[in-house]
Design an enzyme around this catalytic site. Structure first.
Site, PDB file in Angstrom:
ATOM      1  N   TYR A   1      -2.767  -0.438  10.392  1.00  0.00           N
ATOM      2  CA  TYR A   1      -2.666  -0.774   8.968  1.00  0.00           C
ATOM      3  C   TYR A   1      -1.323  -0.295   8.404  1.00  0.00           C
ATOM      4  O   TYR A   1      -0.627  -1.042   7.701  1.00  0.00           O
ATOM      5  CB  TYR A   1      -3.820  -0.136   8.198  1.00  0.00           C
ATOM      6  CG  TYR A   1      -3.844  -0.491   6.738  1.00  0.00           C
ATOM      7  CD1 TYR A   1      -4.291  -1.745   6.320  1.00  0.00           C
ATOM      8  CD2 TYR A   1      -3.430   0.414   5.767  1.00  0.00           C
ATOM      9  CE1 TYR A   1      -4.308  -2.087   4.967  1.00  0.00           C
ATOM     10  CE2 TYR A   1      -3.443   0.084   4.421  1.00  0.00           C
ATOM     11  CZ  TYR A   1      -3.890  -1.168   4.030  1.00  0.00           C
ATOM     12  OH  TYR A   1      -3.906  -1.504   2.692  1.00  0.00           O
TER      13      TYR A   1
ATOM     14  N   SER B   1       0.846  -1.194   0.000  1.00  0.00           N
ATOM     15  CA  SER B   1       0.000   0.000   0.000  1.00  0.00           C
ATOM     16  C   SER B   1       0.875   1.234   0.000  1.00  0.00           C
ATOM     17  O   SER B   1       2.022   1.210   0.473  1.00  0.00           O
ATOM     18  CB  SER B   1      -0.899   0.003   1.241  1.00  0.00           C
ATOM     19  OG  SER B   1      -1.563   1.243   1.394  1.00  0.00           O
TER      20      SER B   1
END
Length: 253
Positions: free
Chosen positions: A158, A145
């Site tokens: 995250y 990501s």
């Protein structure tokens, strides 16, 4: 006359590709991209009905694919899977989990769940794939990501998991380069999928996201398909231990 150099092929004919988390969204798109480039597919997800449905869609498009139910957080099951398979030339991990909350109020169970999928499972899946690829070459691709390179409000866990993926990728590339195994990540920005539907239903969040993306739009799954073919193919034969940001310029500043 000296001949011109020839561009390495982006084709994957005759190669086997494994894709985890391929039942929908990004994972399904990446599987379709690899199949479209000629690869024979084995796709997995923990939900049997969902992964079989994805396989049916790929077969309807004319692709060679087999689907298996596999929970990548079950390390013994992952090891057994790779032990009984013919070798793979490409292994893609698109499985992931996101649970967002302020760092001060994050539930420890949420932390454990996200880390179990995004970090621990990613680590051991890559290890088993690499063991199966030796002694020949191969390409391992983690879907990471943009949050592996920046921070985000309510995204401490995250972000931590994706920073970890970036670190393990570099170390694995160093260790496994001697075997011709390349290890890289694809790092998307916010992508419009079923899993992000709630986010994109919030006009305020969409405005914030679009303000960060220099190209002025959110990503679609198609924006990632060329990236996975590149990293899987001979076109990236000298690329390892790095990341391909598909973030529309988010992390540029």
């Amino acid at each position: 006359m000296q001949s011109l150099p020839i561009t390495p092929s982006f084709r994957l004919d005759g190669r086997r590709a494994f894709v985890a988390g391929a039942s929908r969204g990004i994972g399904l798109a990446l599987a379709a991209a690899l199949a479209g480039a000629g690869a024979e597919l084995v796709i997995v997800s923990r939900r049997k009905a969902a992964i079989q449905g994805a396989a049916d869609r790929l077969r309807d498009a004319g692709y060679s694919v087999r689907a298996e139910a596999l929970d990548i957080t079950d390390q013994p099951a992952v090891r057994a899977f790779f032990a009984t398979e013919d070798r793979f030339d490409v292994a893609v991990n698109s499985a992931g989990m996101a649970k967002h909350a302020p760092a001060m109020t994050t539930d420890p169970d949420w932390y454990d769940q996200v880390m179990a999928v995004n970090c621990r499972a990613a680590f051991f899946l890559a290890r088993e794939a690499a063991a199966a690829m030796r002694p020949r070459a191969g390409s391992i691709i983690q879907v990471s990501s943009q949050m592996g390179f920046t921070g985000g409000e309510d995204r401490a866990v995250y972000c931590a998991s994706k920073h970890a993926v970036e670190g393990m990728t570099k170390s694995m590339a160093i260790e496994w380069g001697r075997y011709g195994i390349r290890v890289n990540t694809i790092c998307p920005t916010f992508v419009r999928t079923e899993l992000t539907a709630d986010t994109f239903a919030d006009a305020g969040k969409v405005a914030w996201i679009e303000s960060k993306i220099k190209l002025g739009r959110v990503a679609e799954v198609e924006d990632l398909m060329g990236a996975v073919v590149f990293l899987a193919s001979d076109a990236s034969a000298m690329v390892t231990g790095t990341h391909l940001l598909v973030d529309g310029g988010w992390t540029a500043g």
